[in-house]
Design a protein around this motif. Structure first.
Motif, PDB file in Angstrom:
ATOM      1  N   SER A 116     -40.041  -4.492  53.475  1.00 11.09           N
ATOM      2  CA  SER A 116     -41.503  -4.444  53.608  1.00 11.09           C
ATOM      3  C   SER A 116     -42.155  -4.668  52.252  1.00 11.09           C
ATOM      4  O   SER A 116     -43.167  -5.377  52.146  1.00 11.09           O
ATOM      5  N   LEU A 149     -42.030  -8.312  51.358  1.00  6.26           N
ATOM      6  CA  LEU A 149     -43.043  -9.063  52.110  1.00  6.26           C
ATOM      7  C   LEU A 149     -44.451  -8.776  51.563  1.00  6.26           C
ATOM      8  O   LEU A 149     -45.296  -9.662  51.500  1.00  6.26           O
ATOM      9  N   GLN A 185     -40.680 -16.306  55.994  1.00  9.91           N
ATOM     10  CA  GLN A 185     -40.332 -15.107  56.776  1.00  9.91           C
ATOM     11  C   GLN A 185     -39.152 -15.376  57.709  1.00  9.91           C
ATOM     12  O   GLN A 185     -38.322 -14.499  57.938  1.00  9.91           O
ATOM     13  N   ASN A 186     -39.066 -16.600  58.225  1.00 11.20           N
ATOM     14  CA  ASN A 186     -37.940 -16.920  59.108  1.00 11.20           C
ATOM     15  C   ASN A 186     -36.626 -16.842  58.326  1.00 11.20           C
ATOM     16  O   ASN A 186     -35.646 -16.227  58.787  1.00 11.20           O
ATOM     17  N   PHE A 205     -35.951 -13.142  57.382  1.00  8.49           N
ATOM     18  CA  PHE A 205     -35.442 -12.291  58.464  1.00  8.49           C
ATOM     19  C   PHE A 205     -34.083 -12.762  58.978  1.00  8.49           C
ATOM     20  O   PHE A 205     -33.322 -11.956  59.497  1.00  8.49           O
ATOM     21  N   CYS A 241     -37.359  -4.959  62.591  1.00 11.40           N
ATOM     22  CA  CYS A 241     -38.668  -5.124  63.238  1.00 11.40           C
ATOM     23  C   CYS A 241     -39.740  -4.312  62.504  1.00 11.40           C
ATOM     24  O   CYS A 241     -40.881  -4.772  62.350  1.00 11.40           O
ATOM     25  N   TRP A 253     -40.808  -6.154  59.490  1.00 14.75           N
ATOM     26  CA  TRP A 253     -41.732  -7.248  59.842  1.00 14.75           C
ATOM     27  C   TRP A 253     -43.142  -6.684  60.040  1.00 14.75           C
ATOM     28  O   TRP A 253     -44.115  -7.216  59.495  1.00 14.75           O
ATOM     29  N   ASN A 303     -46.216  -7.264  57.308  1.00 19.95           N
ATOM     30  CA  ASN A 303     -47.403  -8.027  57.690  1.00 19.95           C
ATOM     31  C   ASN A 303     -48.660  -7.170  57.750  1.00 19.95           C
ATOM     32  O   ASN A 303     -49.762  -7.664  57.547  1.00 19.95           O
ATOM     33  N   SER A 359     -46.254 -15.490  61.300  1.00 16.94           N
ATOM     34  CA  SER A 359     -44.858 -15.006  61.244  1.00 16.94           C
ATOM     35  C   SER A 359     -44.329 -14.644  62.628  1.00 16.94           C
ATOM     36  O   SER A 359     -43.275 -14.043  62.747  1.00 16.94           O
ATOM     37  N   ALA A 403     -40.815 -15.774  63.402  1.00 19.16           N
ATOM     38  CA  ALA A 403     -39.739 -14.973  62.780  1.00 19.16           C
ATOM     39  C   ALA A 403     -39.439 -13.749  63.635  1.00 19.16           C
ATOM     40  O   ALA A 403     -38.261 -13.435  63.907  1.00 19.16           O
ATOM     41  N   LEU A 404     -40.495 -13.081  64.102  1.00 21.60           N
ATOM     42  CA  LEU A 404     -40.287 -11.899  64.954  1.00 21.60           C
ATOM     43  C   LEU A 404     -39.606 -12.293  66.266  1.00 21.60           C
ATOM     44  O   LEU A 404     -38.683 -11.609  66.726  1.00 21.60           O
ATOM     45  N   VAL A 420     -36.026 -12.831  65.615  1.00 19.73           N
ATOM     46  CA  VAL A 420     -35.352 -11.536  65.399  1.00 19.73           C
ATOM     47  C   VAL A 420     -35.094 -10.862  66.744  1.00 19.73           C
ATOM     48  O   VAL A 420     -33.994 -10.353  66.998  1.00 19.73           O
TER      49      VAL A 420
END
Lengths: 312, 331
Positions: B54, B57, B104-105, B108, B174, B177, B181, B193, B196-197, B200
């Protein structure tokens, strides 16, 4: 509220086959609620019968109803209202006694708070103290038997199956467990089915007797009726004057035997105890106890087995 | 006084539904797992990593804000970086779909594949608590005599394994993420993003299901705790050792490793090869750095052996299910 069925167990031509062996061979039973003793020698099919009713073993053929519901179709619904204590140890390792009983209640659908409260109530009921906070792995055989009983009744079942509940217990422990089991039906109205090869246990607490051997039901009757068939004998417990009573019996041509425990076994040959009581009255002898038909169950059991062996 | 005086009371409440009973099994298993010190420590480590992710990010997000503390700090550190920081910021502002989505992709993807072994290790430690102990102690009979079926029991145990994976892998990723964000300077970060989530979740949930079934299978293979733990770790480690050797000799042998197969799924889901190409072509500085990746590695990232991986995992799942069905019986 659902009405309790008049017949708690109903089976029609119930069969269970393991390979070439028929563990249950066409069992037909109609059993009303009560304290039921399931008797039979080792390997007779008692445990298999219980397991088939509980769906722990699939039925090979025939049908069975428990609490008025079809076994095999309504398994979960039946087991919600049934308790079971298996013969062998079957606790979850690493768990503390009260946690285990709480968990068992949750598995039956009790909310956690209620489950925890009932777990403690049941552990009180079976006579477990602070040891409930210990891990089950450290329990003695007696404690494990009590715990098994607690988990079987924690969800307030309508019927409890007890497979050899006094196995491995000392006489005091046996007496306590039997007293608890007896109270389940007599005081709280929960039907109990006790499977045992110990005739004394069954004789003490059960009202109905089912004798199974070689997968077949040999006898199903009330204990009272079984004893009535064997009337004509009694055990008399007197503090003293044994010899005087023995001679008086012999004068009436009643066979009389002094047993090693000090009781006098008298074969008075009558359907009631009145002649014997009359004799004691004449002798001005106050008995400590009179046990009517003392070996009725044992004799019926042996006789049933002999017939079974002869017809096999 | 008899022991049973006044202590037995009938219960007239309403029974809870089946899902609550299944949840009780899952929660009981998870509680037992967390009683293991090592699993507790691993969980703490995983959530610490989530906090670090985190923070990373957050810092990347701060680069978008011209007067943010991070930018100022970078400029103060080295005045020559000022031009670079300004250029990067303006580029990020112009191409958020590339900067946020791609970074982010990739971020993660690496988080997922590097945190997965922790989860596999935790599962190995929890192996006896799934089915092994119940087999050893005949507790299956107790479950079967209650108002749950064998299917409910297995579902509960499956949920226990899933819960452990969520605690040590999917949950932290998660959460990273979401928090990353949430701390970003712009709400659009959530939107850009989302891929990316999604990746995941697709990879995490499918891997979680596969790992949970495999763990149940291994857990049911024996009633000896040490055997099931050893079997799990031997399979995992042997797979890891075998993969590089098999790549040079017989590539199909790589599919005997479940972790290799899961890695191939990750590559197929995240399509990280495509993102690295985009980054190489579009992102200043970082693109130059990524161009140093060898063509062989790029080929591996772009063309996962997904067909073989899916077949191998399907076979493994069938075998695990057969073991469970055969072994988990009341008698």
């Amino acid at each position: 509220m659902e009405m309790p069925p008049s017949l708690i167990i109903e089976t029609k031509s119930l069969c269970k086959i393991f390979g070439k062996q028929r563990a249950l061979d066409g069992v037909n039973l109609q059993v009303p609620p009560g304290a039921i003793g399931l008797l039979g020698p080792n390997g007779a099919g008692k445990s298999t019968f219980m397991k088939c009713l509980l769906q722990l073993q699939p039925i090979s053929s025939g049908s069975a109803k428990l609490l008025g519901r079809e076994v095999g179709r309504e398994g979960r619904e039946i087991r919600k209202r049934v308790g079971y204590t298996p013969e062998q140890d079957c606790h979850i390792p690493g768990m503390v006694g009260c946690e285990y009983v709480t968990y068992c209640a949750q598995l039956c659908g009790l909310p956690f708070q209620v489950a925890r409260q009932r777990a403690h109530e049941m552990l009180d009921f079976v006579g477990m103290g602070q040891e409930r906070y210990r891990k089950i792995d450290t329990y003695s055989t007696g404690m494990k038997q009590r715990l098994k009983l607690a988990q079987a009744i924690v969800h307030d079942p309508e019927i409890v199956f007890l497979d050899e509940p006094t196995n491995g217990l000392d006489p005091k422990g046996q007496a306590q467990i039997l007293e608890l089991v007896q109270s389940l039906w007599r005081t709280f109205g929960i039907t109990v089915v006790v499977s045992s090869h110990l005739l004394h246990d069954v004789d003490r607490i059960c009202e109905q007797i089912i004798i199974i051997a070689r997968g077949r039901v040999l006898v199903h009757d009330s204990l009272e009726n079984l004893k009535a068939r064997k009337r004509g004998a009694a055990e008399v417990v007197v503090a003293d004057r044994h010899e005087e009573l023995r001679l008086a019996c012999e004068r009436r041509q009643w066979a009389c035997e002094l047993l090693p425990n000090g009781h006098l076994k008298v074969e008075h040959k009558a359907t009631s105890l009145n002649p014997l009581i009359s004799l004691l009255h004449d002798l001005k002898l106050a008995p400590l106890e009179i046990i009517p038909s003392p070996n009725a169950l044992e004799e019926t059991f042996v006789q049933a087995l002999e017939i079974s062996h002869a017809t096999a | 006084m008899p022991l049973h005086d006044a202590t037995y009371k009938h219960w007239t409440g309403v029974h809870l539904g089946l899902w609550r009973r299944r949840l009780a099994i899952a929660m009981n298993g998870l509680t037992a797992c967390l009683e293991n010190k090592l699993i507790r420590h691993l969980t703490v480590v995983c959530w610490t990593v989530a906090i670090i992710m985190s923070a990373v990010l957050f810092m990347v997000g701060q680069l978008l804000v011209a007067d943010s503390l991070i930018v100022q700090w970078v400029e103060n550190l080295n005045p020559e970086l000022q031009t670079f920081a300004r250029m990067l910021t303006s580029w990020l502002e112009q191409h958020p779909e590339i900067s946020v989505r791609t970074t982010q992709n990739v971020h993660f993807y690496y988080c997922s594949i590097y945190m997965l072994p922790v989860s596999i290790f935790a599962l190995g430690m929890a192996m006896p608590l799934l089915v092994t102990r119940d087999l050893a102690s005949n507790a299956i009979i107790i479950y079967s005599s209650k108002a749950v079926s064998r299917g409910d029991y297995l579902f509960g145990k499956f949920s226990t394994a899933c819960g452990l994976i969520i605690l040590t892998w999917l949950g932290p990723v998660c959460a990273a993420w979401f928090v990353g964000n949430l701390l970003a300077p712009d709400w659009r970060f959530f939107w850009h993003s989302r891929a990316a989530l999604g990746h995941v979740l697709v990879y995490g949930l499918s891997s979680m299901g596969i790992l949970a079934v495999l763990a149940l299978g291994i857990s049911a293979i024996s009633s000896k705790e040490k055997s099931t733990i050893a079997f799990w770790f031997i399979w995992w480690i042997l797979g890891g050792v075998l993969t590089p050797i098999a790549t040079q000799t017989k590539p199909w042998l790589r599919h005997l490793s479940f972790s290799f197969n899961l890695d191939q799924i990750a590559l197929a889901v995240f399509r990280v090869g495509d993102d690295i190409k985009i980054a190489q072509d579009n992102i200043p500085i970082l693109g130059d750095m990524l161009r140093q990746i060898s063509s062989k590695t790029m080929e591996g990232l772009s063309t996962p052996a997904i067909g073989g991986a899916l077949v191998a995992l399907a076979v493994m799942l069938v075998v695990a299910a057969c073991i469970v069905v055969t072994r988990v019986k009341p008698e």
